[in-house]
Design a protein around this motif. Sequence first.
Motif, mmCIF file in Angstrom:
data_model
loop_
_atom_site.group_PDB
_atom_site.id
_atom_site.type_symbol
_atom_site.label_atom_id
_atom_site.label_comp_id
_atom_site.label_asym_id
_atom_site.label_seq_id
_atom_site.Cartn_x
_atom_site.Cartn_y
_atom_site.Cartn_z
ATOM 1 N N GLY A 157 -7.707 -28.347 -23.490
ATOM 2 C CA GLY A 157 -8.974 -27.751 -23.891
ATOM 3 C C GLY A 157 -8.907 -26.975 -25.188
ATOM 4 O O GLY A 157 -9.937 -26.556 -25.718
ATOM 5 N N LEU A 158 -7.707 -26.763 -25.723
ATOM 6 C CA LEU A 158 -7.558 -26.118 -27.030
ATOM 7 C C LEU A 158 -7.492 -27.203 -28.101
ATOM 8 O O LEU A 158 -6.942 -28.281 -27.863
ATOM 9 C CB LEU A 158 -6.290 -25.267 -27.076
ATOM 10 C CG LEU A 158 -6.069 -24.269 -25.940
ATOM 11 C CD1 LEU A 158 -4.818 -23.440 -26.198
ATOM 12 C CD2 LEU A 158 -7.282 -23.366 -25.745
ATOM 13 N N LEU A 159 -8.030 -26.922 -29.276
ATOM 14 C CA LEU A 159 -8.127 -27.947 -30.324
ATOM 15 C C LEU A 159 -6.787 -28.622 -30.587
ATOM 16 O O LEU A 159 -6.697 -29.855 -30.624
ATOM 17 C CB LEU A 159 -8.661 -27.319 -31.621
ATOM 18 C CG LEU A 159 -8.792 -28.274 -32.805
ATOM 19 C CD1 LEU A 159 -9.805 -29.376 -32.504
ATOM 20 C CD2 LEU A 159 -9.197 -27.507 -34.068
ATOM 21 N N HIS A 160 -5.728 -27.834 -30.762
ATOM 22 C CA HIS A 160 -4.399 -28.387 -30.996
ATOM 23 C C HIS A 160 -3.441 -28.018 -29.868
ATOM 24 O O HIS A 160 -2.230 -27.961 -30.073
ATOM 25 C CB HIS A 160 -3.844 -27.917 -32.351
ATOM 26 C CG HIS A 160 -4.479 -28.595 -33.527
ATOM 27 N ND1 HIS A 160 -5.246 -27.930 -34.453
ATOM 28 C CD2 HIS A 160 -4.479 -29.896 -33.910
ATOM 29 C CE1 HIS A 160 -5.683 -28.784 -35.367
ATOM 30 N NE2 HIS A 160 -5.230 -29.980 -35.064
ATOM 31 N N GLY A 161 -3.994 -27.761 -28.696
ATOM 32 C CA GLY A 161 -3.160 -27.394 -27.556
ATOM 33 C C GLY A 161 -2.461 -28.588 -26.945
ATOM 34 O O GLY A 161 -2.957 -29.711 -26.980
ATOM 35 N N ILE A 169 4.582 -25.696 -31.073
ATOM 36 C CA ILE A 169 4.754 -24.268 -31.379
ATOM 37 C C ILE A 169 4.902 -23.491 -30.077
ATOM 38 O O ILE A 169 4.049 -23.580 -29.194
ATOM 39 C CB ILE A 169 3.565 -23.728 -32.188
ATOM 40 C CG1 ILE A 169 3.444 -24.462 -33.520
ATOM 41 C CG2 ILE A 169 3.708 -22.228 -32.420
ATOM 42 C CD1 ILE A 169 2.171 -24.138 -34.287
ATOM 43 N N GLU A 170 5.991 -22.736 -29.960
ATOM 44 C CA GLU A 170 6.239 -21.967 -28.744
ATOM 45 C C GLU A 170 6.129 -20.466 -28.959
ATOM 46 O O GLU A 170 6.104 -19.700 -27.991
ATOM 47 C CB GLU A 170 7.634 -22.287 -28.183
ATOM 48 C CG GLU A 170 8.780 -21.959 -29.129
ATOM 49 C CD GLU A 170 10.139 -22.183 -28.498
ATOM 50 O OE1 GLU A 170 10.214 -22.261 -27.249
ATOM 51 O OE2 GLU A 170 11.131 -22.279 -29.239
ATOM 52 N N ALA A 197 2.165 -19.725 -26.669
ATOM 53 C CA ALA A 197 2.028 -19.413 -28.095
ATOM 54 C C ALA A 197 0.626 -18.913 -28.407
ATOM 55 O O ALA A 197 0.442 -18.027 -29.254
ATOM 56 C CB ALA A 197 2.350 -20.649 -28.938
ATOM 57 N N ALA A 198 -0.377 -19.464 -27.735
ATOM 58 C CA ALA A 198 -1.750 -18.991 -27.918
ATOM 59 C C ALA A 198 -1.881 -17.542 -27.462
ATOM 60 O O ALA A 198 -2.576 -16.737 -28.095
ATOM 61 C CB ALA A 198 -2.729 -19.889 -27.160
ATOM 62 N N HIS A 302 7.832 -19.191 -19.700
ATOM 63 C CA HIS A 302 7.896 -19.083 -21.154
ATOM 64 C C HIS A 302 6.988 -17.982 -21.702
ATOM 65 O O HIS A 302 6.897 -17.793 -22.919
ATOM 66 C CB HIS A 302 7.510 -20.421 -21.797
ATOM 67 C CG HIS A 302 8.389 -21.557 -21.373
ATOM 68 N ND1 HIS A 302 9.665 -21.733 -21.858
ATOM 69 C CD2 HIS A 302 8.188 -22.557 -20.468
ATOM 70 C CE1 HIS A 302 10.211 -22.808 -21.288
ATOM 71 N NE2 HIS A 302 9.341 -23.311 -20.451
ATOM 72 N N LEU A 303 6.342 -17.264 -20.810
ATOM 73 C CA LEU A 303 5.399 -16.230 -21.209
ATOM 74 C C LEU A 303 6.127 -14.953 -21.619
ATOM 75 O O LEU A 303 7.033 -14.500 -20.926
ATOM 76 C CB LEU A 303 4.465 -15.939 -20.030
ATOM 77 C CG LEU A 303 3.294 -15.001 -20.243
ATOM 78 C CD1 LEU A 303 2.308 -15.595 -21.241
ATOM 79 C CD2 LEU A 303 2.587 -14.744 -18.907
#
Length: 389
Positions: A157-161, A169-170, A197-198, A302-303
């Motif tokens: 649901g994210l543009l580049h997710g 990107i992490e 990463a978001a 990974h959070l």
Amino acid sequence: RIALCCEDEKLKKLQHLIIKDTLVPMFGKLAVQSSRSLEQVTEIVLSGNTVMSHLALGLSALSIGTIPFEPLTKVFSEHAAPETGLTNCPNARVRTVPAIAGYVGGDLVSDLYIAEPDPTKLELIVDIGTNGEIILNDHGKLTATATAAGPAFEGAGLLHGCRADIGVIEKIICRPDDSIDVETIGGKPAAGLCGSAAVDFIASAWRTGLLNDMGRFDLDRLRAAGRLVQMDCHGMNINACIIVPREQSGLNEAILITEFDISQILKAKAAVYAGIRTLLERGGHKIDAVDRLVLAGGFAAHLRIPNAITIGLLPEMPLEKYDVVGNGSLAGAYAALGGGGVWQELHRIAKLPDSCHLAETSEFENRFIDALAIPNLDPDEFPETMEKL
């Protein structure tokens, strides 16, 4: 997925996607990597949410989508692997970890087994995925619930997710001078960004003032930094920030985070946080009374917890109270392959929690609205975060 279960053909297609298009190829890769024949496999254990457990076995999940959200079954029958479509494991039997409720599945049963809740303490087990599944251990009394967090934390649901993979990107850090540092998995050119990463971006952009409390960009700063992109999305003008310029990207286009992406993350985090607060309040407890908060799931592994606290996804507590167990669902399934009564213990655990439907509580709605802001509309919820700002 639930809606598609209204037609037999679509239900069969969903099972085919899970078994034939996903598990069969994965099992084949495992066989090659281990130099073993799949004919030697005798045990397969599935652990997942209630909907996916139904679909994997060809059962309709339609009843889970309507009140009272009850599944066809919480205890699944054992099958010979070929009966489920796992024809490359002809000598195996398939067992599925039992569910707790329609939206609290075998993955949480496995999490509970791995987390080993202490009956003398107040604890939370939180599994963040498409659903934010939460269990409160109130000194031995277990209450389970789920929030519709949506798939944003998994990149969907994210543009580049996207899901974590090589080149994704992490980690993102926004600097006070509006420069942005990124780290990708494997050090490869950026090919998208994952949910953690978001979260990093929102937390660090908010700390520097690039984002306001409602997740909107400071457009003058973005423009001055050469990072502003304004794009049309279904007839609406959407502001976006360039994270990685086109010439450094592995996609032959700039990697962006849009205000719509941020709103998706904020809605998801609001649902999880509101669920945590509501369960505690219904038990008469405050955040500072919690002895341990167990984070489960691949996303949680990974959070970066300080960033999750900063955006208001997780409650403000001392970091030593957090316990990250990673993919507890997989760990529980693995444990069930052995002996020692694990399978019987999983069935015992599945019967323990009571269910709480958050939609029936006024507290949840109020908490959800407050939690849509960064970190929260009620600054008293995050005093240290606000003080550091």
